[in-house]
Design an enzyme around this catalytic site. Structure first.
Site, mmCIF file in Angstrom:
data_model
loop_
_atom_site.group_PDB
_atom_site.id
_atom_site.type_symbol
_atom_site.label_atom_id
_atom_site.label_comp_id
_atom_site.label_asym_id
_atom_site.label_seq_id
_atom_site.Cartn_x
_atom_site.Cartn_y
_atom_site.Cartn_z
ATOM 1 N N THR A 38 -76.708 76.436 -36.058
ATOM 2 C CA THR A 38 -76.153 75.522 -35.074
ATOM 3 C C THR A 38 -74.668 75.807 -34.880
ATOM 4 O O THR A 38 -73.995 76.244 -35.800
ATOM 5 C CB THR A 38 -76.324 74.072 -35.563
ATOM 6 O OG1 THR A 38 -77.716 73.796 -35.685
ATOM 7 C CG2 THR A 38 -75.694 73.066 -34.616
ATOM 8 N N GLY A 112 -71.311 72.769 -41.756
ATOM 9 C CA GLY A 112 -71.601 71.385 -41.414
ATOM 10 C C GLY A 112 -70.690 70.798 -40.361
ATOM 11 O O GLY A 112 -70.751 69.609 -40.084
ATOM 12 N N GLU A 120 -79.620 73.180 -42.240
ATOM 13 C CA GLU A 120 -79.097 74.532 -42.407
ATOM 14 C C GLU A 120 -79.235 75.002 -43.850
ATOM 15 O O GLU A 120 -79.582 76.158 -44.106
ATOM 16 C CB GLU A 120 -77.631 74.587 -41.967
ATOM 17 C CG GLU A 120 -77.450 74.485 -40.459
ATOM 18 C CD GLU A 120 -76.011 74.383 -40.030
ATOM 19 O OE1 GLU A 120 -75.732 74.604 -38.839
ATOM 20 O OE2 GLU A 120 -75.141 74.073 -40.886
#
Length: 243
Positions: A38, A112, A120
């Site tokens: 991400t 994060g 993740e």
């Protein structure tokens, strides 16, 4: 004189270089199970992967996205997506490729910034190979004194966790949403605490990764110290280095 690349341009270059290199080496191959991260560095990698699929150079790829953002990108690029627990994936990935917020010389990571650290980490720690891509700003000497360390917490444990962390001498802030009133709520329904050690502190990422997760109510933290990744870093001159 050649103009220096911006950080966004570096992200584009490193994503393309990493995907091209991994395909050339046979580390990305037809029929594989791949985890997709991400954030602003991972998204160009997803796009580059999709280009190979669209050209028919990669077939039967099974992707596991780490967030709603990545799921939507995969849908837009027609990359088939699965959950890690689906029969096709069976709880294990061939490769996960992702970005990072900080990387030290031992390949320990902070991740994060996009609030997807739980998924993740599950993916990274259940992958045969793990690849991190980033721009030159991500390399640091000490983790957690510049970019804050994200911690995903159960909402009802917020105050008890903050009191415990205060006794450790760290500063912290409950992450607020952007264009949203109130705290960030993760894809898993939890809150994010962003913590920092004093600038002069010497952190032990492996030790703190375990100790933080032992606090009741902490779901996961953004230290990644297991399954050391292969790292690709682009610099302002347009070079991509690997370590």
């Amino acid at each position: 004189m050649k103009a220096l690349l911006t950080l966004d341009e570096q992200k584009q270059i490193v994503a393309k270089h990493a995907i091209d290199t991994l395909i050339k080496e046979g580390k990305i191959f037809s029929g594989m199970k791949i985890g997709l991260g991400t954030g602003s560095t991972a998204m160009p990698a997803v796009k580059r992967l999709a280009e190979y699929i669209q050209k028919g150079k990669l077939k039967n790829i099974a992707a596991v996205p780490s967030s709603f953002q990545t799921s939507i990108a995969c849908e837009e690029f027609n990359i088939p997506i699965f959950s890690l627990s689906s029969g096709r994936i069976n709880g294990e990935l061939d490769l996960t490729i992702d970005g990072a917020d900080e990387i030290d010389s031992k390949k320990n990571l902070i991740k994060g910034g996009g609030a997807a650290l739980l998924r993740e980490k599950i993916m990274a720690y259940n992958s045969k190979s793990f690849v991190i891509i980033g721009d030159e700003s991500k390399q640091v000497k000490t983790l957690g004194t510049g970019f804050p360390l994200p911690i995903e917490i159960a909402p009802e444990a917020r105050l008890s966790i903050m009191k415990k962390l205060e006794s450790w001498g760290v500063s912290m802030v409950l992450r607020d949403g952007i264009r949203k009133k109130g705290p960030v709520v993760t894809d898993n329904g939890n809150f994010i605490l962003d913590i920092k050690w004093p600038a002069q502190a010497k952190t032990n990422p492996s030790k703190f990764e375990k100790e933080l997760n032992a606090i009741p109510g902490v779901i996961e933290n953004g230290f990644f110290t297991e399954n050391p990744p292969r790292v690709f870093i682009a610099n302002a001159g347009g070079e991509v280095k690997e370590f």
